[in-house]
Every structure is written in structure tokens, then in C-alpha cells.
Motif scaffolding. Structure first.
Motif, PDB file in Angstrom:
ATOM      1  N   MET A   1     137.971  11.948  97.433  1.00 37.15           N
ATOM      2  CA  MET A   1     137.205  10.700  97.397  1.00 37.15           C
ATOM      3  C   MET A   1     136.595  10.441  98.769  1.00 37.15           C
ATOM      4  O   MET A   1     137.275  10.425  99.776  1.00 37.15           O
ATOM      5  N   LEU A  13     126.937   1.237  89.091  1.00 36.33           N
ATOM      6  CA  LEU A  13     127.334  -0.004  88.419  1.00 36.33           C
ATOM      7  C   LEU A  13     126.111  -0.750  87.888  1.00 36.33           C
ATOM      8  O   LEU A  13     126.203  -1.475  86.907  1.00 36.33           O
TER       9      LEU A  13
ATOM     10  N   GLN B  90     145.524  -9.761  89.851  1.00 40.23           N
ATOM     11  CA  GLN B  90     144.398  -9.377  88.974  1.00 40.23           C
ATOM     12  C   GLN B  90     144.007  -7.912  89.172  1.00 40.23           C
ATOM     13  O   GLN B  90     142.890  -7.504  88.857  1.00 40.23           O
ATOM     14  N   HIS B  92     142.515  -5.812  90.745  1.00 41.43           N
ATOM     15  CA  HIS B  92     141.408  -5.457  91.657  1.00 41.43           C
ATOM     16  C   HIS B  92     141.200  -3.953  91.779  1.00 41.43           C
ATOM     17  O   HIS B  92     141.081  -3.413  92.883  1.00 41.43           O
ATOM     18  N   MET B  94     138.873  -0.682  91.529  1.00 45.20           N
ATOM     19  CA  MET B  94     137.444  -0.470  91.774  1.00 45.20           C
ATOM     20  C   MET B  94     136.749  -0.162  90.443  1.00 45.20           C
ATOM     21  O   MET B  94     137.020   0.876  89.821  1.00 45.20           O
ATOM     22  N   ARG B  95     135.847  -1.061  90.057  1.00 48.97           N
ATOM     23  CA  ARG B  95     135.216  -0.922  88.735  1.00 48.97           C
ATOM     24  C   ARG B  95     134.370   0.338  88.610  1.00 48.97           C
ATOM     25  O   ARG B  95     134.202   0.896  87.534  1.00 48.97           O
ATOM     26  N   ALA B  96     133.834   0.764  89.744  1.00 50.64           N
ATOM     27  CA  ALA B  96     132.912   1.907  89.692  1.00 50.64           C
ATOM     28  C   ALA B  96     133.639   3.240  89.573  1.00 50.64           C
ATOM     29  O   ALA B  96     133.014   4.257  89.258  1.00 50.64           O
ATOM     30  N   LEU B  97     134.946   3.212  89.850  1.00 52.23           N
ATOM     31  CA  LEU B  97     135.688   4.474  89.901  1.00 52.23           C
ATOM     32  C   LEU B  97     136.645   4.602  88.725  1.00 52.23           C
ATOM     33  O   LEU B  97     137.171   3.599  88.234  1.00 52.23           O
ATOM     34  N   ASN B  98     136.902   5.843  88.325  1.00 50.54           N
ATOM     35  CA  ASN B  98     137.893   6.039  87.275  1.00 50.54           C
ATOM     36  C   ASN B  98     139.300   5.978  87.877  1.00 50.54           C
ATOM     37  O   ASN B  98     139.468   5.803  89.101  1.00 50.54           O
ATOM     38  N   ALA B 101     140.013   8.504  90.654  1.00 48.89           N
ATOM     39  CA  ALA B 101     139.280   8.211  91.884  1.00 48.89           C
ATOM     40  C   ALA B 101     139.837   6.971  92.575  1.00 48.89           C
ATOM     41  O   ALA B 101     139.854   6.899  93.811  1.00 48.89           O
ATOM     42  N   LEU B 105     141.100   7.150  96.323  1.00 47.29           N
ATOM     43  CA  LEU B 105     140.535   6.261  97.341  1.00 47.29           C
ATOM     44  C   LEU B 105     141.657   5.588  98.143  1.00 47.29           C
ATOM     45  O   LEU B 105     141.590   5.500  99.380  1.00 47.29           O
ATOM     46  N   ALA B 106     142.703   5.132  97.437  1.00 44.36           N
ATOM     47  CA  ALA B 106     143.824   4.483  98.135  1.00 44.36           C
ATOM     48  C   ALA B 106     144.489   5.459  99.094  1.00 44.36           C
ATOM     49  O   ALA B 106     144.851   5.088 100.227  1.00 44.36           O
ATOM     50  N   ARG B 151     148.528   2.861  92.377  1.00 45.08           N
ATOM     51  CA  ARG B 151     147.697   2.828  93.579  1.00 45.08           C
ATOM     52  C   ARG B 151     148.509   2.358  94.794  1.00 45.08           C
ATOM     53  O   ARG B 151     148.287   2.820  95.921  1.00 45.08           O
TER      54      ARG B 151
END
Lengths: 476, 215
Positions: A1, A13, B90, B92, B94-98, B101, B105-106, B151
Motif C-alpha cells: 500500500m 470514489l 464507527q 472509520h 477507508m472507503r476507497a480501499l478494500n 488494502a 495501509l495501517a 486493523r
């Protein structure tokens, strides 16, 4: 990533917004690239084609038209001039080289130019095969002509009246290719060169049907035509409608008078001599007649090269004041034409830059607008260990990505469009432009356009940098 | 050996309004702590202070022996990324990532090298098999919560902090989530700190710290 992948993913998006941003950037970039390529190549081509020609002598009229016709072979000439008058200036001590031109016919859209051997010196053109013309109706063809018209040494072809399609074809008296020139990248590549005599002979032998104004008296010809009229006044390059019947036909011409002094708009290349015909007269008489006719013949223009640049200060003015000829300096006229073209190009370029600025603003609006919906994402990234600088870079990357994709597509589109347009212009207008070149200024443009994306993303990036994760995550 | 979390005389407020006042709090490695209190008592602010997202008015916070006041800017961000695994109420994600990913990222932000089989193992343990290529929008509430926990664990942090992880869950699921957090923290020998107003969490963790709204 990687941050790049995250930037890509974030752009995904809002695919429609991203696509519109890319499209705007593509259109703006492609327009600028196309204009740059066209402007630069047209300017280079015009300068290259005019190199070696300091002054053009021709009929009174538009100097731009004269230069376009005689140097670039892109327009009809304003008229014809007496050869003798032009030779008077050609013999001036300030002149190093004088090349006469007689235009009027073409073959498959390529101009047939009656001229002297010195024309090759102007364009630095060397023979790649064959030899120079030695007799009438022998021709040397430029490289583009040879390729496009499939001509090679030994091939015969018939010229046609005028410079466009539809002119009468002189199939009764074909030219024979005796030489092919190597490519020069100049206008000579698209010309068919032959002797002045070839052009004169071709147009002197058979003005039998519809010529009205010329009285070509060939008192010693074995023809019986009387008082032939040569109606060449309709245009300066045409002779359209002339019927050049074979010159060695057993016509019984009488009293043909080749005086063309009343027709400065018509005959460019009339010699009306019949030197290579099988005549009943002695060679001496024919030679005398030829010399006589030639002395009164007309040409379209004469290309002059100065012995010294100092001549530029006096000679053009002197020609224009002391004779019925017009002297036009290609350098001056080219710069005038380029200035005129430049005004148009500047307008188009300004429009292209408006597109670029619009694209930049659109990128800004898209990123700035997305900040609100993404503020929790940005805060979360900080919680996961991202530094403020990394968030800044992340947003800048998104702007850069949009501009890189748009600019890359724009450059590709601009070059491909130039290639397609160049191909069309070459076949339709004989102007060789290509999209497969890279101008040094394009590198600067490339970096500048990348910067547009980064600048557009700067404010949203700073907002991202200032994200307060604790406050953002505490908001409901 | 120092405690994973050590808080002394911590005070924080907005202007004249005090929000957090904790005189002493300690959490050992491998232990768990529930920070309990009613809404508005400063629990989330306390968590943000512990994570270094807010700067205390006074007092000290030491995580793994490191005094947070000695760190600032990028160094504090990196320390947080490396040593703390955060689970948000909630999620949180990342909406753009599966899913995969998001976990990668974490790990990247924690500057932690993550092998592919290690990632697969974590997903298997948390029941995320087959969901690696799903975007968050395609996940159920429970699946998304497990991804959020994965994560927080992916870079093997010594401290895991969870903010109201059970607030929107029914009794059964609330118990399951706390159990999952305890189990995964224990497996990683991490200290677990759960901030919640949910009384159902009482008794499920090793120790409790009850916050009261400052006067």
C-alpha cells in the motif's frame, strides 16, 4: 500500500468528477500541444523553404501572394513578367544567383516548375538517382512526388493544365523522369522540375482551340492555323482549357504571333517555340526563332539571391520604383504571414489556456469539496500514524495524478491529432507536418501543466494538513 | 519493567471548563482496563489524550515508558502509529480501499513490515476469509467491526485502545466483541483499554476506571 495507491483509490470514489477533471485537462493540453506543434513546424517549414531566396521578382500585385506562389508553391501567382525584364535585374552585380520560374501545370497535384538547374542549389537538393534534365520534356522529381506518384527514372507522365484537379491533360506530349532528388524536407520535395524550354514548348505548340487573346505567329511553322487566340487571362497559373495538340502534327500554321504582352495574368510559361519538332526549316532558323521568342517570353517569377546582405537595403526599392516588376522579400512576407497566423494561433492558445485554468479550478473544487466528506478519513489516517506532511502529500498527489493523467492523455491526443492533421495537410495542401516530434518547449509545458494540478490541490492539501483528528473524531 | 500505560495527575479542559481529571491510572502489558462513565464525562477526550491526539493541560502520560510530552509533531504521530492500535466506535475504515488494502495501509503507517501470509493468518483468525477484496460498503456491521479490530492489531502494537466498541450492539454481540478484543490482545500480549459508557462491559475486563464529569 502506497500513498499513490491511496490517491488513486480516493479519486475512484468520485469517478465522474475525476473523469471530468481529466477530460478538461486533456482537452486543454491537447489544444496547446497541437498549436505548438503546428505553429513551430509551419514556422520552421516556411523559414526553411525561403532559405537561399532573398528576393522574388514577379508581377505587380500582392507581395504575399507572389512569395506564397513562387517560394512555397501554395498560391496562384499574381501574373507573369517578361523574362527580359527579370534578366535585367538578374544581371545586377548585387545578385549572386537568379533562378527563373515558370509555373502553370501540375501532375497529380504536384507543380511542374520550369526553371534552371540552379534551383537545386537553393534547396541543397542532390540527385538520388538519374541525372539532371538535358533536353526538353525531361524532368527531375522531388522525393515526395516520386513516392506519392510512383515515379522513377524512365517513367513517363503527362502534365495537366492548372494546379488543381480537372485541368486538361497533355497526354500527347509526356514528360520523362530522368532524375529523382533526395529528400530535403523543403518544398522542392513536392516539385517536378524541368527546363523552361519544356514548359514553353509544351504551351506553344497547340493553342488551337480556345485561345483568344494571344496571337502566336509562327511564320515558319508548317501549320495552317491563323491568328490563334490564347485566352490565358482567367488566371495566372492555369492555361486551363488549352488544347496542346501534338507539336509535330502536320498542321499548317501560319502567322502565329507569340506576343503575350497583353496578358500579364495569364501565360506564365509560354514560349510557344517548337524547337524539338520535326520542322521543314533549318536548325539555324529555328534557333534564331527560339532566341527571338525567348527574348520576348514570360516567366512567372525569378528567385534572387543577394551577393551581399547590403543589397536588401536598396534593390527591392529600386525594382519596385524603376520597373513594372514587383520585388518581394520572402523574409519580410513570411514574417507578415506568420504574424497573421500568429494572431489566430494566439487566440486559439488563449482559449486552450482557459481550458487549462478551468481544469485547474475544477481539480481544486473537486478536492476542496471532497475534504468535507473525507475529513474523518483524514483524521483516521492521523490516528493510524500518518503525519501532517503525509496528509499534505496525499492530497497533492491526488491533484498531481489528475493532471498527470490529463496531461499525458492531452499530449498523446495532441501528437496523434497533429499526425492525422499533418497527413491530411500533406495530401491536400502539400504541407508536411508531423506529430512524431518533441519540441523542447513541450518539456517546459509538461512540467508547467503538472504544476497546475499541484497548485490546484495546494489549498485542499493545506486544509488536510491542518486536520485536527481529536476534534474531527469527536464530531457526531 | 514499566507499565504499558501510566497516567499521573492528568488534567485537561477547554478554557476554564475542566473535561478530564485523572490522578492515577496504570495498565500493565497483557492486562485490560475498562474506562467507564456516563456520556459527557470526558471518556473519549481521555482516550485522545492517551493516544497523543490532544495535549494535556497538566500531568503526565507515559506509554511503554515514553513520556508523550517529550514527543511532538511527526515523532508523536509515528509513536502513535507504531505503539497504539485504535478501534473506533464507527470503525472509520477507508472507503476507497478494500479490506486487505485497509490492513496494509495501517501496517504502512505504523512503519511495520507485513508479510502476506501474516495478513492472511490475521484475516483467518478474525473470520474475514473471503472478504479481503470487499470494500467497506459491502461489509455488514459485524464484519466491519472485525476489520476495524484487525486493523488495530495488524502491526502488533503493545497497546490497543477501543472507543465505545459495543455501543450499537445487542447484548450477545457486545459480549462477543469484548471477548474478541480480549482474546486478540492477549494473543498479542497487548494492553487493552476500552472506553465505554456501556454498563454491560462491567466485569468483562480485568480492571475498571470510572470517570465522573468534573465539577
Amino acid at each position: 500500500m502506497t500513498w499513490l495507491r491511496l490517491a488513486f483509490a480516493n479519486l475512484g470514489l468520485s469517478p465522474l468528477t475525476s473523469a471530468v477533471n481529466v477530460l478538461l485537462m486533456t482537452l486543454g493540453t491537447a489544444s496547446i500541444v497541437l498549436l505548438l506543434l503546428a505553429g513551430s513546424q509551419v514556422s520552421d517549414t516556411m523559414s526553411r523553404d525561403a532559405r537561399g531566396v532573398d528576393l522574388v521578382l514577379g508581377a505587380k500585385g500582392s507581395p504575399v501572394q507572389l512569395v506564397l506562389a513562387a517560394v512555397y508553391h501554395a498560391d496562384v501567382p499574381p501574373g507573369n513578367i517578361p523574362l527580359a525584364a527579370a534578366e535585367r535585374w538578374a544581371g545586377d552585380p548585387r545578385i549572386a544567383r537568379a533562378v527563373p520560374l515558370s509555373l502553370g501545370d501540375s501532375y497529380r497535384g504536384f507543380r511542374i516548375v520550369g526553371t534552371s538547374a540552379e534551383i537545386k542549389e537553393i534547396y541543397g537538393a542532390e540527385l538520388v538517382s538519374g541525372r539532371a534534365w538535358a533536353q526538353t520534356m525531361e524532368a527531375v522529381v522531388g522525393s515526395a512526388v516520386a513516392e506519392a506518384a510512383d515515379l522513377e527514372v524512365g517513367t513517363q507522365f503527362a502534365g495537366a493544365h492548372g494546379l488543381g484537379d480537372g485541368g486538361h491533360i497533355h497526354d500527347y506530349r509526356p514528360y520523362r523522369v530522368v532524375g529523382v532528388l533526395e529528400p530535403t524536407g523543403s518544398v522542392v520535395d513536392r516539385l517536378i522540375l524541368t527546363s523552361l524550354d519544356s514548359v514553353w514548348d509544351l504551351h506553344s505548340g497547340d493553342h488551337s482551340h480556345d485561345h483568344e487573346e494571344h496571337d502566336d505567329s509562327h511564320g515558319d511553322d508548317a501549320h495552317d492555323h491563323e491568328d490563334r487566340g490564347h485566352s490565358d487571362g482567367e488566371n495566372a497559373h492555369g492555361h486551363e482549357g488549352h488544347d496542346h495538340s501534338k507539336v509535330d502534327e502536320a498542321h499548317d500554321h501560319q502567322d502565329l504571333d507569340h506576343s503575350q504582352d497583353s496578358d500579364v495574368h495569364g501565360h506564365e510559361e509560354h514560349d510557344h517555340s517548337h524547337g524539338d519538332e520535326d520542322r521543314a526549316h533549318s536548325h539555324d532558323e529555328a534557333d534564331k526563332q527560339r532566341a527571338h521568342e525567348r527574348s520576348r517570353s514570360e516567366i512567372t517569377a525569378m528567385l534572387l539571391t543577394y551577393r551581399s546582405p547590403m543589397a536588401a537595403a536598396t534593390l527591392p526599392r529600386q525594382v519596385n520604383a524603376d520597373s513594372d516588376l514587383q520585388a518581394a522579400a520572402p523574409a519580410v512576407e513570411v514574417s507578415r504571414v506568420l504574424q497573421l497566423i500568429g494572431i489566430g494561433l494566439d487566440g486559439l492558445e488563449a482559449f486552450a489556456w482557459v481550458l487549462i485554468v478551468t481544469a485547474g479550478l475544477s481539480v481544486f473544487a473537486a478536492l476542496y469539496g471532497s475534504l468535507h466528506s473525507r475529513r474523518r478519513d483524514l483524521a483516521t489516517l492521523r490516528c493510524l500514524g500518518a503525519t501532517r506532511s503525509e496528509l499534505l502529500i496525499s492530497l497533492l498527489l491526488e491533484g498531481l495524478l489528475l493532471s498527470v493523467i490529463g496531461v499525458a492523455l492531452g499530449f498523446a491526443a495532441g501528437h496523434v491529432a497533429m499526425e492525422i492533421l499533418g497527413g491530411w495537410l500533406e495530401s491536400a495542401r502539400g504541407v508536411a507536418l508531423t506529430g512524431w516530434v518533441w519540441l523542447p518547449v513541450e518539456t517546459v509545458l509538461l512540467l508547467g501543466l503538472f504544476a497546475v494540478g499541484v497548485i490546484a490541490a495546494a489549498i485542499p492539501a493545506v486544509q488536510a494538513y491542518r486536520t485536527d483528528p481529536a476534534r474531527t473524531l469527536s464530531e457526531n | 519493567m514499566s507499565a504499558a500505560v501510566e497516567v499521573t495527575d492528568l488534567r485537561f479542559g477547554y478554557g476554564d471548563r475542566p473535561v478530564v481529571d485523572v490522578s492515577r491510572c496504570e495498565l500493565e502489558q497483557g492486562a485490560s482496563l475498562a474506562v467507564i462513565g456516563p456520556s459527557g464525562c470526558g471518556k473519549t477526550t481521555f482516550l485522545h489524550l492517551l493516544a497523543g491526539l490532544l495535549e494535556p493541560g497538566s500531568g503526565s502520560i507515559r506509554l511503554m515508558g515514553q513520556d508523550l510530552s517529550e514527543l511532538s509533531g511527526a515523532a508523536l504521530d509515528r509513536f502513535r502509529g507504531r505503539h497504539i492500535g485504535l478501534v473506533f466506535q464507527q470503525f472509520h475504515l477507508m472507503r476507497a480501499l478494500n479490506v486487505r488494502a485497509n490492513l496494509q495501509l495501517a501496517a504502512k503507517l505504523a512503519r511495520c513490515k507485513l508479510e502476506s501470509d501474516e495478513l492472511d493468518g490475521l484475516c483467518r483468525r478474525l473470520g474475514l476469509d473471503g472478504l479481503e477484496h470487499h470494500k467497506p460498503s459491502m461489509l455488514s456491521q459485524g464484519q466491519a467491526q472485525r476489520v476495524a479490530i484487525a486493523r488495530a492489531l495488524v502491526h502488533r502494537p503493545p497497546i490497543i485502545m477501543a472507543d465505545e466498541p459495543t455501543s450499537s450492539l445487542d447484548d450477545n454481540n457486545a459480549k462477543q466483541v469484548i471477548g474478541l478484543l480480549k482474546e486478540t490482545a492477549a494473543a498479542a500480549d497487548a494492553a487493552l483499554l476500552v472506553v465505554t459508557h456501556d454498563q454491560r462491559v462491567r466485569g468483562l475486563l480485568d480492571t475498571e476506571l470510572e470517570l465522573k464529569a468534573p465539577a
